[in-house]
Write a protein that holds these residues in place. Structure first.
Motif, PDB file in Angstrom:
ATOM      1  N   PRO A 323       0.817  -1.216   0.000  1.00  0.00           N
ATOM      2  CA  PRO A 323       0.000   0.000   0.000  1.00  0.00           C
ATOM      3  C   PRO A 323       0.849   1.264   0.000  1.00  0.00           C
ATOM      4  CG  PRO A 323      -0.044  -1.042   2.159  1.00  0.00           C
ATOM      5  CD  PRO A 323       0.679  -1.987   1.253  1.00  0.00           C
ATOM      6  N   LYS A 324       0.413   2.242  -0.767  1.00  0.00           N
ATOM      7  CA  LYS A 324       1.060   3.545  -0.802  1.00  0.00           C
ATOM      8  C   LYS A 324       0.355   4.488   0.181  1.00  0.00           C
ATOM      9  CE  LYS A 324       1.730   3.195  -5.836  1.00  0.00           C
ATOM     10  NZ  LYS A 324       1.450   3.926  -7.099  1.00  0.00           N
ATOM     11  N   ASP A 325       0.880   5.707   0.280  1.00  0.00           N
ATOM     12  CA  ASP A 325       0.236   6.705   1.140  1.00  0.00           C
ATOM     13  C   ASP A 325      -1.187   7.004   0.678  1.00  0.00           C
ATOM     14  OD1 ASP A 325       2.549   6.848   2.612  1.00  0.00           O
ATOM     15  OD2 ASP A 325       3.269   8.705   1.675  1.00  0.00           O
ATOM     16  N   THR A 326      -1.429   6.953  -0.640  1.00  0.00           N
ATOM     17  CA  THR A 326      -2.787   7.190  -1.141  1.00  0.00           C
ATOM     18  C   THR A 326      -3.738   6.111  -0.630  1.00  0.00           C
ATOM     19  OG1 THR A 326      -2.082   6.065  -3.174  1.00  0.00           O
ATOM     20  CG2 THR A 326      -2.190   8.468  -3.225  1.00  0.00           C
ATOM     21  N   ALA A 327      -3.263   4.873  -0.559  1.00  0.00           N
ATOM     22  CA  ALA A 327      -4.096   3.798  -0.030  1.00  0.00           C
ATOM     23  C   ALA A 327      -4.482   4.068   1.415  1.00  0.00           C
ATOM     24  CB  ALA A 327      -3.360   2.466  -0.141  1.00  0.00           C
ATOM     25  N   ARG A 328      -3.520   4.529   2.191  1.00  0.00           N
ATOM     26  CA  ARG A 328      -3.811   4.811   3.597  1.00  0.00           C
ATOM     27  C   ARG A 328      -4.791   5.972   3.729  1.00  0.00           C
ATOM     28  NH1 ARG A 328      -2.898  -0.009   5.138  1.00  0.00           N
ATOM     29  NH2 ARG A 328      -0.708  -0.648   5.250  1.00  0.00           N
ATOM     30  N   ALA A 329      -4.694   6.948   2.833  1.00  0.00           N
ATOM     31  CA  ALA A 329      -5.634   8.070   2.867  1.00  0.00           C
ATOM     32  C   ALA A 329      -7.051   7.596   2.580  1.00  0.00           C
ATOM     33  CB  ALA A 329      -5.219   9.136   1.853  1.00  0.00           C
ATOM     34  N   LEU A 330      -7.209   6.726   1.570  1.00  0.00           N
ATOM     35  CA  LEU A 330      -8.539   6.214   1.267  1.00  0.00           C
ATOM     36  C   LEU A 330      -9.020   5.272   2.363  1.00  0.00           C
ATOM     37  CD1 LEU A 330     -10.613   6.524  -1.042  1.00  0.00           C
ATOM     38  CD2 LEU A 330      -9.806   4.332  -1.915  1.00  0.00           C
ATOM     39  N   GLU A 331      -8.098   4.519   2.934  1.00  0.00           N
ATOM     40  CA  GLU A 331      -8.461   3.615   4.030  1.00  0.00           C
ATOM     41  C   GLU A 331      -9.019   4.401   5.214  1.00  0.00           C
ATOM     42  OE1 GLU A 331      -6.395   0.123   6.793  1.00  0.00           O
ATOM     43  OE2 GLU A 331      -5.143   1.597   5.753  1.00  0.00           O
ATOM     44  N   ARG A 332      -8.397   5.512   5.559  1.00  0.00           N
ATOM     45  CA  ARG A 332      -8.884   6.318   6.675  1.00  0.00           C
ATOM     46  C   ARG A 332     -10.300   6.809   6.402  1.00  0.00           C
ATOM     47  NH1 ARG A 332      -3.423   7.959   6.680  1.00  0.00           N
ATOM     48  NH2 ARG A 332      -3.856   9.767   5.338  1.00  0.00           N
ATOM     49  N   ALA A 333     -10.542   7.237   5.169  1.00  0.00           N
ATOM     50  CA  ALA A 333     -11.882   7.719   4.824  1.00  0.00           C
ATOM     51  C   ALA A 333     -12.898   6.584   4.905  1.00  0.00           C
ATOM     52  CB  ALA A 333     -11.868   8.324   3.426  1.00  0.00           C
ATOM     53  N   ALA A 334     -12.511   5.404   4.429  1.00  0.00           N
ATOM     54  CA  ALA A 334     -13.437   4.271   4.417  1.00  0.00           C
ATOM     55  C   ALA A 334     -13.762   3.799   5.829  1.00  0.00           C
ATOM     56  CB  ALA A 334     -12.835   3.125   3.611  1.00  0.00           C
ATOM     57  N   ARG A 335     -12.818   3.923   6.737  1.00  0.00           N
ATOM     58  CA  ARG A 335     -13.020   3.406   8.092  1.00  0.00           C
ATOM     59  C   ARG A 335     -13.592   4.454   9.039  1.00  0.00           C
ATOM     60  NH1 ARG A 335     -10.738  -1.611   8.402  1.00  0.00           N
ATOM     61  NH2 ARG A 335      -8.985  -2.113   7.009  1.00  0.00           N
ATOM     62  N   THR A 336     -13.717   5.691   8.579  1.00  0.00           N
ATOM     63  CA  THR A 336     -14.242   6.766   9.417  1.00  0.00           C
ATOM     64  C   THR A 336     -15.758   6.820   9.284  1.00  0.00           C
ATOM     65  OG1 THR A 336     -12.219   8.062   9.163  1.00  0.00           O
ATOM     66  CG2 THR A 336     -14.207   9.253   9.856  1.00  0.00           C
ATOM     67  N   GLY A 337     -16.437   7.067  10.379  1.00  0.00           N
ATOM     68  CA  GLY A 337     -17.886   7.184  10.340  1.00  0.00           C
ATOM     69  C   GLY A 337     -18.335   8.311   9.434  1.00  0.00           C
ATOM     70  N   PHE A 338     -19.443   8.095   8.739  1.00  0.00           N
ATOM     71  CA  PHE A 338     -19.925   9.069   7.759  1.00  0.00           C
ATOM     72  C   PHE A 338     -21.202   9.726   8.266  1.00  0.00           C
ATOM     73  CE2 PHE A 338     -22.789   9.880   4.105  1.00  0.00           C
ATOM     74  CZ  PHE A 338     -22.064  10.877   3.488  1.00  0.00           C
ATOM     75  N   THR A 339     -21.232  11.053   8.209  1.00  0.00           N
ATOM     76  CA  THR A 339     -22.427  11.822   8.535  1.00  0.00           C
ATOM     77  C   THR A 339     -22.959  12.442   7.254  1.00  0.00           C
ATOM     78  OG1 THR A 339     -21.564  12.345  10.737  1.00  0.00           O
ATOM     79  CG2 THR A 339     -23.375  13.697   9.904  1.00  0.00           C
ATOM     80  N   ALA A 340     -24.199  12.153   6.930  1.00  0.00           N
ATOM     81  CA  ALA A 340     -24.778  12.664   5.686  1.00  0.00           C
ATOM     82  C   ALA A 340     -24.772  14.189   5.689  1.00  0.00           C
ATOM     83  CB  ALA A 340     -26.193  12.139   5.513  1.00  0.00           C
ATOM     84  N   PRO A 341     -24.305  14.807   4.613  1.00  0.00           N
ATOM     85  CA  PRO A 341     -24.240  16.265   4.575  1.00  0.00           C
ATOM     86  C   PRO A 341     -25.614  16.895   4.410  1.00  0.00           C
ATOM     87  CG  PRO A 341     -23.585  15.367   2.459  1.00  0.00           C
ATOM     88  CD  PRO A 341     -23.780  14.195   3.373  1.00  0.00           C
ATOM     89  N   GLN A 342     -25.713  18.140   4.787  1.00  0.00           N
ATOM     90  CA  GLN A 342     -26.932  18.908   4.573  1.00  0.00           C
ATOM     91  C   GLN A 342     -27.126  19.187   3.090  1.00  0.00           C
ATOM     92  OE1 GLN A 342     -29.154  19.854   7.130  1.00  0.00           O
ATOM     93  NE2 GLN A 342     -27.856  18.395   8.256  1.00  0.00           N
ATOM     94  N   ARG A 343     -28.372  19.484   2.709  1.00  0.00           N
ATOM     95  CA  ARG A 343     -28.645  19.858   1.332  1.00  0.00           C
ATOM     96  C   ARG A 343     -27.862  21.118   0.970  1.00  0.00           C
ATOM     97  NH1 ARG A 343     -30.206  15.425  -0.415  1.00  0.00           N
ATOM     98  NH2 ARG A 343     -30.856  16.455  -2.335  1.00  0.00           N
ATOM     99  N   ARG A 344     -27.551  21.256  -0.297  1.00  0.00           N
ATOM    100  CA  ARG A 344     -26.888  22.467  -0.801  1.00  0.00           C
ATOM    101  C   ARG A 344     -27.970  23.440  -1.263  1.00  0.00           C
ATOM    102  NH1 ARG A 344     -21.086  21.565  -3.354  1.00  0.00           N
ATOM    103  NH2 ARG A 344     -20.269  20.017  -1.885  1.00  0.00           N
ATOM    104  N   THR A 345     -27.993  24.613  -0.677  1.00  0.00           N
ATOM    105  CA  THR A 345     -29.126  25.521  -0.867  1.00  0.00           C
ATOM    106  C   THR A 345     -28.904  26.570  -1.952  1.00  0.00           C
ATOM    107  OG1 THR A 345     -28.309  26.949   0.911  1.00  0.00           O
ATOM    108  CG2 THR A 345     -29.886  25.221   1.513  1.00  0.00           C
ATOM    109  N   THR A 346     -27.662  26.772  -2.382  1.00  0.00           N
ATOM    110  CA  THR A 346     -27.354  27.744  -3.439  1.00  0.00           C
ATOM    111  C   THR A 346     -27.117  27.000  -4.745  1.00  0.00           C
ATOM    112  OG1 THR A 346     -26.340  29.297  -1.887  1.00  0.00           O
ATOM    113  CG2 THR A 346     -25.752  29.525  -4.218  1.00  0.00           C
TER     114      THR A 346
END
Length: 415
Positions: A323-346
């Motif tokens: 794995p490269k550093d890019t793999a670790r960056a994507l791994e962190r995102a995949a393993r981090t809890g996700f909170t659905a974003p608010q709607r975009r109003t503009t």
């Protein structure tokens, strides 16, 4: 659709690249899949090479299809769902088209009745072979197949938008016939959104198939114009996701960032992880995101000749599966809890006329206005000019403010 965003990778075999279908080695595939699963990803996108699977219009090789099923089963054992691209088509600068469509048998990929029925039979066969596999996500018609339909391809298969519409309808129906109820879709490169004479249109991308797919590559003029750490480069993927929503009829239609990568030398290897983190953070702020699928899993071996230089180093993992550093960056995102974003109003107004798509391309006023809004701290989406005063449409999408490029950009000064 799950509320959680999916994280995956486009699978490029470490041994033999996509030519591995000629000498399919399940042990090598399993080792590759282990290295992908170790990153905490949940799906892969795989690429049968069309001429290897259907070398004659009426011959779909049973052994090749069986190897695809074995790959999907091996992925399932490792907790990986699989999307299958059918018509390859075009990959990493190489075209792979069967001999029954070229030279002495030259026939249009999109309009010739026999070719179309041959394609439909192929897609239906692949889908049907996997229909009973619970980890089979569905079919993508092909990888960026719109590149065959117009310039800059050196030998295009010209078609009108109406003919492409009929082709998409027929191909998606074939996938549904083979595997009913799965996530069947089509995917194009960004000429669909940016090129005025491209017969594959934004409306087709946003209305045909189960989800909208976008492919984000900053070598399209974005990184050249703005630099790798610019707002435009780091938010280009998010821009395509939000641009696609202008044409969708369903206000909550999912969008899949099906390809995105860090291409050298515009994004040097030592900066690829930072680019990955910024790109993923930007796109995770887009509501209705289905998933992020990085390009690609493993580097192309230097033993293989004639690839563009950037293709050799796009993998999250090296050719020997490190794995490269890019793999670790994507791994962190995949393993981090996700909170659905608010709607975009503009919402930024974009032209509904497909002959004006270049206004949305790098250097165009819509493109420039979008990133000016982002730089100023806004979270913009887009709306068609034909819907900009439609209160029901705006309300359904949560839009409370509509702006035009002229209102965002500084006045033009004549010299």
């Amino acid at each position: 659709m799950s509320a959680a965003v999916r994280f995956g990778v486009n699978y490029t075999p470490s041994v033999g690249w996509f030519h591995h279908w000629l000498d399919f080695d399940l042990d090598a595939v399993r080792a590759d899949l282990d290295s992908i699963a170790d990153l905490g990803l949940d799906h892969i996108r795989v690429f049968p090479l069309w001429p290897y699977f259907q070398p004659n219009r009426t011959l779909i090789r049973e052994r090749a299809v069986a190897d695809l099923v074995r790959l999907v089963d091996a992925a399932a054992e490792r907790g990986l769902d699989v999307n299958v691209d059918g018509l390859q088509g075009h990959l990493s600068s190489f075209d792979f088209l069967p001999a029954w469509t070229r030279t002495w048998h030259r026939r249009n990929l999109f309009t010739d009745p026999e070719v179309v029925e041959g394609q439909a039979a192929y897609l239906r066969t692949l889908a049907a072979a996997l229909a009973d596999r619970p980890t089979f996500l569905g079919m993508t018609l092909g990888n960026e197949i719109n590149q065959f339909s117009a310039a800059p391809h050196p030998d295009p298969d010209p078609a009108t938008s109406e003919q492409i519409d009929a082709w998409l309808t027929r191909m998606l129906a074939a996938c549904e016939e083979g595997a009913p109820g799965r996530l069947h879709l089509h995917a194009e490169y960004d000429a669909t959104w940016y090129q005025d004479d491209q017969p594959f249109t934004p409306a087709q991308a946003a209305r045909h198939g189960a989800v909208t797919a976008v492919h984000s590559w900053v070598f399209n003029g974005t990184a050249q114009r703005h630099g790798r750490t610019s707002v435009a480069s780091e938010h280009h993927a998010a821009y395509l996701v939000e641009l696609s929503k202008a044409w969708a009829d369903d206000p909550r239609r999912p969008v899949w960032l099906q390809e995105v990568g860090a291409p050298a030398p515009l994004v040097p290897p030592e900066h690829a992880a930072a680019f990955t983190e910024a790109t993923v953070a930007g796109v995770l702020d887009c509501p209705d995101l289905w998933g992020v699928t990085w390009w690609c899993s493993h580097d192309v071996s230097r033993d293989l000749a004639d690839f563009p230089e950037l293709e050799y180093g796009l993998g999250l993992l090296t050719n020997d599966r490190r794995p490269k550093d890019t793999a670790r960056a994507l791994e962190r995102a995949a393993r981090t809890g996700f909170t659905a974003p608010q709607r975009r109003t503009t919402a930024l107004v974009v032209p509904a006329d497909p002959g004006s798509r270049s206004l949305c391309a790098p250097g165009g006023p819509v493109y420039d206005a979008y990133f000016r809004l982002v730089a100023d701290g806004a979270r913009p989406t887009t709306v068609l000019d034909t819907r900009a005063a439609d209160r029901d449409h705006l309300s359904a999408r949560g839009i409370t403010e509509v702006v035009t490029s002229d209102q965002v950009l500084p006045p033009h000064k004549d010299h």
